[in-house]
Design a protein around this motif. Structure first.
Motif, mmCIF file in Angstrom:
data_model
loop_
_atom_site.group_PDB
_atom_site.id
_atom_site.type_symbol
_atom_site.label_atom_id
_atom_site.label_comp_id
_atom_site.label_asym_id
_atom_site.label_seq_id
_atom_site.Cartn_x
_atom_site.Cartn_y
_atom_site.Cartn_z
ATOM 1 N N SER A 14 -42.875 -47.834 -24.623
ATOM 2 C CA SER A 14 -42.260 -46.760 -25.616
ATOM 3 C C SER A 14 -41.040 -47.260 -26.438
ATOM 4 C CB SER A 14 -41.891 -45.609 -24.894
ATOM 5 O OG SER A 14 -40.541 -45.848 -24.098
ATOM 6 N N GLU A 32 -42.424 -44.117 -36.495
ATOM 7 C CA GLU A 32 -43.663 -43.691 -36.268
ATOM 8 C C GLU A 32 -44.915 -44.681 -36.940
ATOM 9 O OE1 GLU A 32 -43.173 -39.491 -37.161
ATOM 10 O OE2 GLU A 32 -43.523 -39.348 -34.917
ATOM 11 N N HIS A 66 -46.871 -47.320 -34.328
ATOM 12 C CA HIS A 66 -47.534 -46.359 -33.136
ATOM 13 C C HIS A 66 -48.652 -47.334 -32.601
ATOM 14 C CE1 HIS A 66 -51.077 -45.105 -35.390
ATOM 15 N NE2 HIS A 66 -50.236 -44.989 -36.219
ATOM 16 N N ARG A 90 -45.374 -46.411 -27.902
ATOM 17 C CA ARG A 90 -45.552 -45.016 -28.188
ATOM 18 C C ARG A 90 -44.044 -44.532 -28.740
ATOM 19 N NH1 ARG A 90 -44.873 -41.887 -23.929
ATOM 20 N NH2 ARG A 90 -44.467 -43.718 -22.221
ATOM 21 N N LYS A 103 -46.247 -39.048 -27.395
ATOM 22 C CA LYS A 103 -45.559 -39.735 -28.503
ATOM 23 C C LYS A 103 -45.297 -38.769 -29.609
ATOM 24 C CE LYS A 103 -49.788 -41.094 -30.739
ATOM 25 N NZ LYS A 103 -50.756 -42.245 -31.354
#
Ligand SMILES: NC(=O)c1ccc[n+]([C@@H]2O[C@H](COP(=O)([O-])OP(=O)(O)OC[C@H]3O[C@@H](n4cnc5c(N)ncnc54)[C@H](OP(=O)(O)O)[C@@H]3O)[C@@H](O)[C@H]2O)c1
Length: 277
Positions: A158, A187, A190, A194, A266
């Motif tokens: 992550s 984002e 991804h 995450r 996420k």
């Protein structure tokens, strides 16, 4: 061996509580900051977990100084940024009760900025956005180096970005815009990890001395929030948008750990969700 948890800005106001929670959750925790300093604390509670963290020095804008640390990292957190493009306000907020004064609160961001020329990094664009993109890209490159099979284990990794709930009155819109722009870029990555986007509001520390500029702002905001809730009964939407609840660094850190440990999670964690966790 326990999974590695790397916190950039780990000796900061929020960062140290993230480190504390990650140690408690059993991770191998590394804090990265320019000074590499251990955070100052007089709390007996803090003494123990502080010893468990590896406090390292590196500059987020110089990936060569830390990429090796990310090689075997499972979770990376970006916990640094600025509210004003003027470093003086941080000093004002962290002033001790004996040196700080209420009048100095109202001069946040005012006055000369001697660092503006000497520190090209002290802008919203660099501190709030580019620093996060540089870090996320460095993490991504380390993942790519491991090969396709490792790359596919997205759920095991992550990247947490500390964004913000909304802008604040009297704070330039560049603040929240730089946060939102960074969110979009993170984002987009991804396929490698995450992305976890935290949106806290004004933060306070549950264990910190109840006197001083930050506590004064905290009390004023809480008073406004209660007034809006009990006197206006949250009936005016523009007031609800303006007056937001405060949140403790402990609540934010707890929420981060919850999301990091949920391998299916996420995306964005709103202030309301943080307060519920
Ligand atoms: N505080 C709030 O109420 C609030 C509210 C909403 C959102 N946020 C967000 O929460 C995040 C954390 O805020 P905070 O108040 O905890 O910040 P902070 O106390 O200023 O901590 C930031 C840390 O980052 C380190 N740092 C600064 N520049 C660096 C660099 N170039 N390379 C590596 N490390 C660097 C600093 O340590 P060194 O000086 O040793 O490098 C410092 O300890 C920020 O993104 C902020 O925008 C804060």
């Amino acid at each position: 061996m326990a999974p590695k948890f790397v916190v950039f800005g780990g000796n900061g106001f929020l960062g140290k509580r993230i480190c504390q929670n990650a140690v408690t959750a059993g991770y191998q925790v590394v804090s990265v900051s320019r000074s590499g300093k251990v955070p100052h604390s007089t709390e007996l509670n803090d003494k123990q977990w502080i010893q468990e963290v590896q406090w390292t020095a590196a500059d987020i804008f110089k990936p060569d100084s830390y990429h090796a640390l990310l090689k075997d990292a499972a979770n990376v957190v970006h916990s640094l940024g600025i509210l004003l493009e003027n470093e003086n306000y941080k000093k004002t907020l962290s002033k001790s009760p004996t040196t700080g004064s209420k009048s100095s609160l109202f001069s946040l961001g005012a006055g000369p900025n001697p660092l503006r020329k000497s520190s090209p990094y002290f802008t919203y664009e660099m501190m709030n956005k580019q620093s996060a993109i540089i870090l996320a890209n460095t993490f991504k490159q380390e993942i790519i180096k491991k090969g396709k099979k490792e790359q596919a284990k997205i759920n095991e990794r992550s990247f947490t970005y500390i964004s913000a709930d909304k802008g604040f009155p009297m704070i330039p819109s560049g603040y929240i815009n730089s946060k939102r722009e960074a969110e979009i870029e993170i984002e987009r990555m991804h396929e490698y990890f995450r992305p976890i986007i935290m949106r806290p509001g004004f933060m306070f520390d549950e264990h910190r001395n109840a006197i001083g500029p930050r506590s004064f702002i905290h009390s004023a905001l809480e008073l406004l929030y209660c007034g809006n809730k009990f006197l206006l009964q949250n009936k005016l939407q523009f007031m609800n948008d303006l007056i937001r609840p405060t949140v403790s660094t402990q609540q934010v850190s707890h929420s981060i750990l919850t999301k990091v440990e949920d391998s299916n999670f996420k995306g964005i964690v709103t202030l309301e969700e943080i307060l519920k966790t």
